[in-house]
Write a protein that holds these residues in place. Structure first.
Motif, PDB file in Angstrom:
ATOM      1  N   THR A  60       0.848  -1.197   0.000  1.00 14.15           N
ATOM      2  CA  THR A  60       0.000   0.000   0.000  1.00 14.15           C
ATOM      3  C   THR A  60       0.874   1.233   0.000  1.00 14.15           C
ATOM      4  O   THR A  60       1.787   1.351   0.809  1.00 14.15           O
ATOM      5  N   THR A  61       0.603   2.130  -0.927  1.00 16.40           N
ATOM      6  CA  THR A  61       1.338   3.385  -1.009  1.00 16.40           C
ATOM      7  C   THR A  61       0.346   4.537  -1.118  1.00 16.40           C
ATOM      8  O   THR A  61      -0.802   4.358  -1.550  1.00 16.40           O
ATOM      9  N   LEU A  62       0.818   5.714  -0.713  1.00 19.72           N
ATOM     10  CA  LEU A  62      -0.025   6.906  -0.765  1.00 19.72           C
ATOM     11  C   LEU A  62       0.855   8.087  -1.134  1.00 19.72           C
ATOM     12  O   LEU A  62       2.008   8.150  -0.696  1.00 19.72           O
ATOM     13  N   TYR A  63       0.319   9.011  -1.932  1.00 23.14           N
ATOM     14  CA  TYR A  63       1.106  10.142  -2.408  1.00 23.14           C
ATOM     15  C   TYR A  63       0.347  11.454  -2.227  1.00 23.14           C
ATOM     16  O   TYR A  63      -0.879  11.497  -2.324  1.00 23.14           O
ATOM     17  N   ALA A  64       1.110  12.507  -2.014  1.00 28.93           N
ATOM     18  CA  ALA A  64       0.526  13.839  -2.070  1.00 28.93           C
ATOM     19  C   ALA A  64       0.105  14.121  -3.507  1.00 28.93           C
ATOM     20  O   ALA A  64       0.737  13.649  -4.455  1.00 28.93           O
ATOM     21  N   ASP A  65      -0.944  14.896  -3.659  1.00 29.30           N
ATOM     22  CA  ASP A  65      -1.425  15.221  -5.006  1.00 29.30           C
ATOM     23  C   ASP A  65      -0.343  15.882  -5.847  1.00 29.30           C
ATOM     24  O   ASP A  65      -0.282  15.683  -7.064  1.00 29.30           O
ATOM     25  N   SER A  66       0.519  16.661  -5.201  1.00 26.66           N
ATOM     26  CA  SER A  66       1.531  17.423  -5.925  1.00 26.66           C
ATOM     27  C   SER A  66       2.591  16.530  -6.577  1.00 26.66           C
ATOM     28  O   SER A  66       3.290  16.979  -7.482  1.00 26.66           O
ATOM     29  N   VAL A  67       2.713  15.293  -6.115  1.00 30.18           N
ATOM     30  CA  VAL A  67       3.756  14.416  -6.666  1.00 30.18           C
ATOM     31  C   VAL A  67       3.180  13.161  -7.306  1.00 30.18           C
ATOM     32  O   VAL A  67       3.924  12.376  -7.907  1.00 30.18           O
ATOM     33  N   LYS A  68       1.878  12.982  -7.207  1.00 27.46           N
ATOM     34  CA  LYS A  68       1.239  11.769  -7.738  1.00 27.46           C
ATOM     35  C   LYS A  68       1.508  11.648  -9.227  1.00 27.46           C
ATOM     36  O   LYS A  68       1.370  12.614  -9.988  1.00 27.46           O
ATOM     37  N   GLY A  69       1.939  10.471  -9.632  1.00 31.61           N
ATOM     38  CA  GLY A  69       2.259  10.238 -11.033  1.00 31.61           C
ATOM     39  C   GLY A  69       3.690  10.580 -11.410  1.00 31.61           C
ATOM     40  O   GLY A  69       4.150  10.216 -12.496  1.00 31.61           O
ATOM     41  N   ARG A  70       4.415  11.277 -10.533  1.00 38.87           N
ATOM     42  CA  ARG A  70       5.815  11.634 -10.813  1.00 38.87           C
ATOM     43  C   ARG A  70       6.784  10.941  -9.863  1.00 38.87           C
ATOM     44  O   ARG A  70       7.904  10.623 -10.242  1.00 38.87           O
ATOM     45  N   PHE A  71       6.370  10.737  -8.623  1.00 39.26           N
ATOM     46  CA  PHE A  71       7.232  10.118  -7.613  1.00 39.26           C
ATOM     47  C   PHE A  71       6.736   8.707  -7.330  1.00 39.26           C
ATOM     48  O   PHE A  71       5.536   8.416  -7.451  1.00 39.26           O
ATOM     49  N   ALA A  72       7.657   7.838  -6.914  1.00 39.33           N
ATOM     50  CA  ALA A  72       7.291   6.472  -6.535  1.00 39.33           C
ATOM     51  C   ALA A  72       8.071   6.067  -5.302  1.00 39.33           C
ATOM     52  O   ALA A  72       9.305   6.191  -5.284  1.00 39.33           O
ATOM     53  N   ILE A  73       7.367   5.583  -4.298  1.00 33.28           N
ATOM     54  CA  ILE A  73       8.017   5.108  -3.076  1.00 33.28           C
ATOM     55  C   ILE A  73       8.057   3.584  -3.112  1.00 33.28           C
ATOM     56  O   ILE A  73       7.113   2.929  -3.581  1.00 33.28           O
TER      57      ILE A  73
END
Length: 129
Positions: A60-73
């Motif tokens: 399960t991962t979660l991203y801030a809207d500002s980085v969604k689609g650009r960053f990957a954890i």
């Protein structure tokens, strides 16, 4: 728990650096798998903001809207590391990035500053145009 982040530096806009964080010194009976992990960032004069989080299995991962689609954890439980792959960097991504650990397996409030029990020292990412 000690968290050591690395991988920051000066990067051109559009670049794709990767941050890594190595966790160590776990309390007795606990391992890296005992923690959810995440990344926050902070620019001078502003509050620290949530960037990305990952649960203990990595499923399960979660991203801030500002980085969604650009960053990957992602995380490597065998070696006690968490990564933040950053793509298509923008000037507004310039910040000090902090690795964090939460002693629950899945955070109840992923973006909460007080959710996380351990913070690394931070690594500076500066995006140049």
């Amino acid at each position: 728990v000690q968290l050591q982040a690395s991988g920051g530096g000066l990067v051109q806009a559009g670049g794709s650096p990767m941050l890594s964080c190595t966790a160590s010194r776990f309390p007795s009976g606990l391992t890296f798998r005992s923690y959810a992990m995440g990344w926050f960032r902070q620019v001078p004069g502003k509050e620290r903001e949530f960037v990305a989080g990952i649960n203990w299995t990595g499923g399960t991962t979660l991203y801030a809207d500002s980085v969604k689609g650009r960053f990957a954890i992602s995380r490597d439980n065998a070696n006690g590391r968490v990564y933040l792959e950053m793509n298509d960097l923008k000037y507004e991504d310039t910040a000090v990035y902090y690795c964090v650990a939460d002693s629950t397996l899945v955070p109840s409030r992923w973006s909460g500053l007080d959710e996380y029990d351990y913070w690394g020292q931070g690594t500076q990412v500066t995006v140049s145009s």
